[in-house]
Design a protein around this motif. Structure first.
Motif, PDB file in Angstrom:
ATOM      1  N   ASP A  16      65.580  16.521 123.790  1.00  0.00           N
ATOM      2  CA  ASP A  16      66.967  16.843 124.144  1.00  0.00           C
ATOM      3  C   ASP A  16      67.914  16.644 122.954  1.00  0.00           C
ATOM      4  N   ARG A  17      67.648  15.658 122.117  1.00  0.00           N
ATOM      5  CA  ARG A  17      68.490  15.440 120.935  1.00  0.00           C
ATOM      6  C   ARG A  17      68.331  16.592 119.939  1.00  0.00           C
ATOM      7  N   VAL A  18      67.098  17.027 119.705  1.00  0.00           N
ATOM      8  CA  VAL A  18      66.850  18.113 118.757  1.00  0.00           C
ATOM      9  C   VAL A  18      67.455  19.418 119.283  1.00  0.00           C
ATOM     10  N   VAL A  19      67.339  19.668 120.580  1.00  0.00           N
ATOM     11  CA  VAL A  19      67.952  20.857 121.171  1.00  0.00           C
ATOM     12  C   VAL A  19      69.461  20.813 120.969  1.00  0.00           C
ATOM     13  N   SER A  20      70.076  19.659 121.177  1.00  0.00           N
ATOM     14  CA  SER A  20      71.524  19.564 121.005  1.00  0.00           C
ATOM     15  C   SER A  20      71.920  19.827 119.559  1.00  0.00           C
ATOM     16  N   LEU A  21      71.131  19.356 118.603  1.00  0.00           N
ATOM     17  CA  LEU A  21      71.424  19.594 117.187  1.00  0.00           C
ATOM     18  C   LEU A  21      71.287  21.069 116.818  1.00  0.00           C
TER      19      LEU A  21
END
Length: 64
Positions: A16-21
């Protein structure tokens, strides 16, 4: 559609963090993309944002 290979710098990060970035969205919006079936890892649907990514994996994000 965003398609990226996970670099070694992001190894071990949560999906989820990588998707947000990559999609330039909030973490909450990233969770909605993941649980809504709009994200793939190595061509397979990813349904849980807490999974940790490995370098070299292929990430696909369908923002539509």
């Amino acid at each position: 559609m965003i398609e990226e290979e996970i670099p070694s710098a992001l190894e071990g990060e949560r999906l989820d963090r990588v998707v947000s970035l990559l999609a330039d969205v909030t973490r909450s919006e990233a969770v909605v993309l993941v649980t809504g079936g709009h994200v793939t890892v190595d061509g397979l649907p990813a349904m849980v944002g807490k999974v940790r990514l490995r370098a070299g994996q292929q990430l696909g994000i369908d923002e539509t």
